[in-house]
Design an enzyme around this catalytic site. Structure first.
Site, PDB file in Angstrom:
ATOM      1  N   LYS A 208     -15.052 -33.683 -41.772  1.00 23.68           N
ATOM      2  CA  LYS A 208     -14.933 -33.351 -40.348  1.00 23.68           C
ATOM      3  C   LYS A 208     -14.750 -31.848 -40.188  1.00 23.68           C
ATOM      4  O   LYS A 208     -13.704 -31.311 -40.552  1.00 23.68           O
ATOM      5  CB  LYS A 208     -13.757 -34.055 -39.685  1.00 23.68           C
ATOM      6  CG  LYS A 208     -13.786 -33.865 -38.164  1.00 23.68           C
ATOM      7  CD  LYS A 208     -12.470 -34.145 -37.479  1.00 23.68           C
ATOM      8  CE  LYS A 208     -11.537 -32.961 -37.506  1.00 23.68           C
ATOM      9  NZ  LYS A 208     -11.955 -31.846 -36.622  1.00 23.68           N
ATOM     10  N   THR A 262       0.231 -25.821 -41.202  1.00 20.50           N
ATOM     11  CA  THR A 262       1.318 -26.541 -41.863  1.00 20.50           C
ATOM     12  C   THR A 262       1.795 -27.695 -40.999  1.00 20.50           C
ATOM     13  O   THR A 262       2.102 -28.778 -41.496  1.00 20.50           O
ATOM     14  CB  THR A 262       2.468 -25.568 -42.168  1.00 20.50           C
ATOM     15  OG1 THR A 262       1.999 -24.624 -43.150  1.00 20.50           O
ATOM     16  CG2 THR A 262       3.687 -26.285 -42.725  1.00 20.50           C
ATOM     17  N   GLU A 263       1.806 -27.471 -39.681  1.00 25.95           N
ATOM     18  CA  GLU A 263       2.248 -28.508 -38.750  1.00 25.95           C
ATOM     19  C   GLU A 263       1.389 -29.773 -38.894  1.00 25.95           C
ATOM     20  O   GLU A 263       1.910 -30.893 -39.028  1.00 25.95           O
ATOM     21  CB  GLU A 263       2.130 -27.915 -37.344  1.00 25.95           C
ATOM     22  CG  GLU A 263       2.591 -28.787 -36.228  1.00 25.95           C
ATOM     23  CD  GLU A 263       2.159 -28.198 -34.866  1.00 25.95           C
ATOM     24  OE1 GLU A 263       1.624 -27.073 -34.841  1.00 25.95           O
ATOM     25  OE2 GLU A 263       2.338 -28.890 -33.868  1.00 25.95           O
ATOM     26  N   GLU A 282      -4.072 -27.406 -48.020  1.00 24.71           N
ATOM     27  CA  GLU A 282      -4.089 -25.933 -48.003  1.00 24.71           C
ATOM     28  C   GLU A 282      -3.622 -25.527 -46.616  1.00 24.71           C
ATOM     29  O   GLU A 282      -4.353 -25.678 -45.647  1.00 24.71           O
ATOM     30  CB  GLU A 282      -5.500 -25.396 -48.244  1.00 24.71           C
ATOM     31  CG  GLU A 282      -6.060 -25.652 -49.618  1.00 24.71           C
ATOM     32  CD  GLU A 282      -5.410 -24.806 -50.690  1.00 24.71           C
ATOM     33  OE1 GLU A 282      -4.573 -23.949 -50.362  1.00 24.71           O
ATOM     34  OE2 GLU A 282      -5.742 -25.019 -51.866  1.00 24.71           O
ATOM     35  N   CYS A 316      -5.666 -17.751 -43.660  1.00 27.06           N
ATOM     36  CA  CYS A 316      -4.346 -18.307 -43.996  1.00 27.06           C
ATOM     37  C   CYS A 316      -3.616 -17.420 -45.007  1.00 27.06           C
ATOM     38  O   CYS A 316      -2.397 -17.375 -45.031  1.00 27.06           O
ATOM     39  CB  CYS A 316      -4.477 -19.726 -44.524  1.00 27.06           C
ATOM     40  SG  CYS A 316      -5.705 -19.912 -45.820  1.00 27.06           S
ATOM     41  N   GLU A 413       3.242 -17.708 -38.559  1.00 23.49           N
ATOM     42  CA  GLU A 413       1.860 -17.327 -38.777  1.00 23.49           C
ATOM     43  C   GLU A 413       1.212 -17.049 -37.420  1.00 23.49           C
ATOM     44  O   GLU A 413       1.247 -17.887 -36.520  1.00 23.49           O
ATOM     45  CB  GLU A 413       1.123 -18.463 -39.490  1.00 23.49           C
ATOM     46  CG  GLU A 413      -0.274 -18.092 -39.910  1.00 23.49           C
ATOM     47  CD  GLU A 413      -0.958 -19.184 -40.711  1.00 23.49           C
ATOM     48  OE1 GLU A 413      -0.755 -20.365 -40.388  1.00 23.49           O
ATOM     49  OE2 GLU A 413      -1.693 -18.851 -41.655  1.00 23.49           O
TER      50      GLU A 413
END
Lengths: 502, 292
Positions: A208, A262-263, A282, A316, A413
């Site tokens: 996706k 990360t969420e 990742e 990232c 971030e």
């Protein structure tokens, strides 16, 4: 965004580099150098790529993908619903059982080599397409994204018939069907990072792409057709979070690979709990880029720029926290600001452009919110003077000084062209500050002292450490994070583990 | 014995092992440990959440120093554990025999295998980077290498049915690379674990590198899995059905999770797989330009 005046930080007695008049090289204006977009044919609408062909959705809706530099609608794309995802997983399972799983590594390798070559043959078209859909400069898609994507297929092709030598036992087995979700910052490159090792190890995939950047994945589907890849080995389902959830939660998916925030990574981790699905993540980063006083400063400044302004900071592993040794803060900041004054922000299709468009209005809002928080919390804001286009989503190169470790801009971030500058006095303090984050994806070190580089590299809690360079990638080199930057590696021998039953 | 002819044996008080010391549980609780035949053996300390948190603090404090020790040094320390354990074979055999309800000879097999396992893992300390490290041939003028590093503090739910060999088989692969650990011992058979900590305390393992807790797994494990300063968990001793909840808790800080096998506890006497060490390491890749 207006540009506030520069703070008077430099001591009058110390001549800084910007005080020296440049008599040798006059400033030249650049003529526009646009890449032709005619090389790309974009269809008005796209179906899903399932079982080797483009198919209509059975239960999904459609959404539009736009050019972030102009807000022009590029195409209508299908939002795959659960029934569509189920069809794709079924196609992948059948291809795994009947064709791809039983196939010898030697034959699988040749398909991957074909794909690598086809990407190279269509490199220019893919570069333009990626720039149109993502907003990143053509210079980067042409020189980084597309060549690296081809290199990933070429590298992994060679693994397909050598897996017994990879250190995972004499006969390592594939996992089955891999469900893969990739972000919008490097759409084609992330696709290559995911699909190449999966196929090399004998898995089939349902991928996706991100909802804002689906077009290069759909172009890749055509490449699979040109390569005569057996139907169902690669399936592309377009859509947003709900489509991704259907992929992750599908009971017949054996492996989930995710690159993104990360969420969302935590949500996925919870979703696969209690299943036997193998998972690699990742996730985000807040990399420290550490500049010592003995660094080659001009090189370091180039590295700082590359670290945070490459790909609009949509990286990232971007070097978003600059840690400068106190004794060289002034010359470093001076040179950095001067360098940023030369960055060209604008039309991503122009070959002279350094900084393209922000990928979406939502992302622009997030960047703006965090930058406002930085200013409100007391950090000093500086932005390069530049004229931003009227249409599209843009953000100028931004630098915060007087940042403390508790500021949101030093902890969260931002995923945009925003640099936070902190200082340190001793190597130990540099290590402490660099590691003071829940993330651990990457770090940079700038010093001419080899023993210090190795000392720092050993202590930095990050999966990738760039010494006197930054933001380098290679299919032969493992990439991945410590701590909340996720687990698993992509690239090299280590990356194969994610796609083998070991 | 109270017939005047013999002597009354001095019983041992079994305590926790945290930071190299042997505290009782701060909660003041204990639980009754019985032999396979039901007779009373001891009151073991029943660790609380606070004890667990103290153990994590001790493990975190010890971790940088242990990771910074040379591989040669860590190998010698692990081998030293085997040496000290060898000297106390009889005691361990008696404790395992009581727990399992077998004779001392049968239990000695478990003890011997546990000693040999320390020796086996000791030898891996300076080889894991050799077999898992890499010099990566990247396209460009860079020297690029990857090395395995410890992931940090590891929480371990020890095997429930193999109180010594199983325990050693999950601790040694975690600490050999430079991790420190907090271990929840087998609930029903906790005594060999505490006696093992006496071995650890008298060998050269620095305090805090291995912390052993006795108590209720279902009470402690969720706090271990959800602890934000634990980097990884090994669910070896968790029932597969109970693992899902712990995996969910582990998502809070993206812990590395080694799931329990689906088909019950493995045969711990089988040759171990060195990849168990790599479950608790990270791969660090360093790039450096080449030039003159």
């Amino acid at each position: 965004m207006t540009t506030p005046s520069e703070p008077a930080t430099s001591d009058a007695a110390v001549a800084t580099i910007s005080d020296v008049p440049d008599l040798i090289t006059p400033t030249w204006e650049y003529a526009p150098a646009p890449e032709a977009r005619e090389i790309v044919t974009i269809r008005s609408s796209y179906g899903l790529f399932v079982g080797g062909e483009f198919v209509e959705s059975s239960d999904g809706r459609a959404f539009k993908t736009v050019n972030p530099a102009s807000e022009e609608v590029l195409a209508e794309v299908t939002e795959a619903g659960p029934a569509d995802v189920d069809r794709a997983v079924t196609a992948a399972r059948r291809a795994y059982d009947d064709v791809w799983g039983p196939m010898s590594g030697r034959e699988r390798a040749k398909y991957l080599y074909r794909i690598a070559r086809t990407i190279q043959e269509r490199a220019r078209e893919l570069a333009v397409l990626e720039t149109l859909d993502n907003g990143k400069p053509i210079r980067e898609t042409r020189d980084v994204d597309v060549p690296l994507a081809a290199a990933h297929f070429f590298h992994h092709a060679g693994w397909a018939d050598k897996l017994a030598h990879a250190g995972y036992g004499a006969d390592p087995r594939p996992l089955g069907v891999a469900g893969q979700i990739i972000p919008w910052n490097f759409p084609l490159l992330m696709l290559a990072w995911k699909i190449a090792p999966a196929l090399a190890c004998g898995n089939t995939v349902v991928l996706k792409p991100a909802e804002t950047t689906p077009l290069s994945a759909l172009a890749f589907a055509e490449i699979c057709q040109q390569a005569d890849l057996p139907p169902g080995v690669v399936n592309i389902v377009t859509g947003a979070g709900e489509t991704g959830r259907a992929v992750v939660e599908h009971p017949d998916v054996d492996k989930v690979a995710f690159t993104g925030s990360t969420e969302v990574g935590k949500l996925i981790r919870r979703a696969v709990a209690g299943t036997r699905k193998k998972l690699t993540l990742e996730l985000g980063g807040k990399a420290a880029n550490v500049v010592f006083d003995d660094a080659a400063l001009d090189q370091a400044v180039e590295g700082i720029v590359n670290g945070i302004f490459f790909n609009q900071g949509h990286v990232c592993c971007a070097g978003s926290r600059l840690l400068v040794q106190e004794s060289v803060v002034e010359p470093v900041m001076d040179r950095l600001k001067r360098r940023l004054g030369k960055l060209r922000v604008g039309d991503p299709l122009d070959k002279n452009t350094d900084l393209g468009a922000i990928n979406s209005s939502e992302q622009l809002e997030r960047i703006t919110e965090l930058v406002e928080a930085g200013a409100a919390e007391g950090a000093h804001l500086w932005q390069a003077e530049c004229t931003l286009p009227e249409r599209g989503w843009w953000f100028p190169p931004t630098v915060f000084t007087e940042v403390s470790q508790s500021h949101r801009i030093a902890r969260e971030e931002i995923f945009g062209p925003v640099l936070s500058v902190l200082t340190f006095r001793t190597p130990d303090e540099a290590v402490d500050k660099a590691n003071n984050t829940p993330y651990g994806l990457s770090a940079g070190v700038w010093t001419e002292k080899g023993s210090r580089i190795l000392w720092m590299a050993q202590r930095l809690r990050a999966g990738v450490v760039w010494a006197n360079t930054f933001n380098r990638f290679d299919p032969a080199s493992p990439f991945g994070g410590y701590k909340e930057s996720g687990f698993g590696r992509e690239g090299g021998r280590h990356g194969l583990e994610a796609y083998l039953d070991v | 014995m109270s017939d005047g002819a013999g002597r009354l044996d001095v019983r041992k008080t079994y305590k926790l092992y945290i930071g190299g010391a042997f505290p009782r549980s701060e909660s003041g609780r204990s639980y009754e440990v019985t032999a396979a035949d039901g007779r009373f053996l001891a009151n073991a300390a029943r660790a609380s959440r606070k004890d667990l948190r103290d153990a994590v603090v001790a493990a975190r404090k010890a971790q940088p120093g242990w990771a910074a020790a040379t591989a040669y040094n860590r190998g010698q320390v692990l081998y030293r554990v085997a040496e000290v354990l060898e000297g106390r074979r009889e005691q361990f055999a008696a404790e395992v025999a009581a727990a399992w309800g077998v004779d001392a000879t049968a239990a000695a097999g478990e003890v011997d295998a546990a000693i040999d396992r320390w020796v086996w893992y000791a030898g891996w300390s300076d080889k894991i980077a050799v077999v898992d490290g890499a010099a990566n041939p990247v396209a460009g003028p860079y020297f690029n290498f990857s090395i395995p590093e410890p992931t940090g503090v590891v929480g371990i739910v020890a095997p429930q049915t193999s109180p010594l060999l199983g325990l050693v088989s999950v601790i040694a692969p975690v600490v050999v690379s430079g991790n420190t650990c907090v271990v929840i011992a087998s609930h029903r058979m906790p005594l060999p674990a505490i006696t093992l900590s006496e071995v650890l305390a008298t060998s050269d393992v620095p305090g805090g590198v291995i912390n052993l807790l006795t108590g209720h797994v279902e009470e402690l494990a969720p706090h271990l899995a959800g602890h934000m300063d634990v980097n990884a968990i090994d669910l070896a001793g968790v029932e597969p059905d109970a693992a899902a909840e712990l995996e969910v808790a582990a998502a809070d800080n993206i812990k590395r999770v080694l799931r329990p096998p689906t088909d019950g506890e493995p045969d711990w006497t089988a040759e171990p797989d060195p990849r168990r060490i790599l479950r608790f390491t990270e791969t660090k890749t360093v790039w450096h330009p080449m030039g003159v």
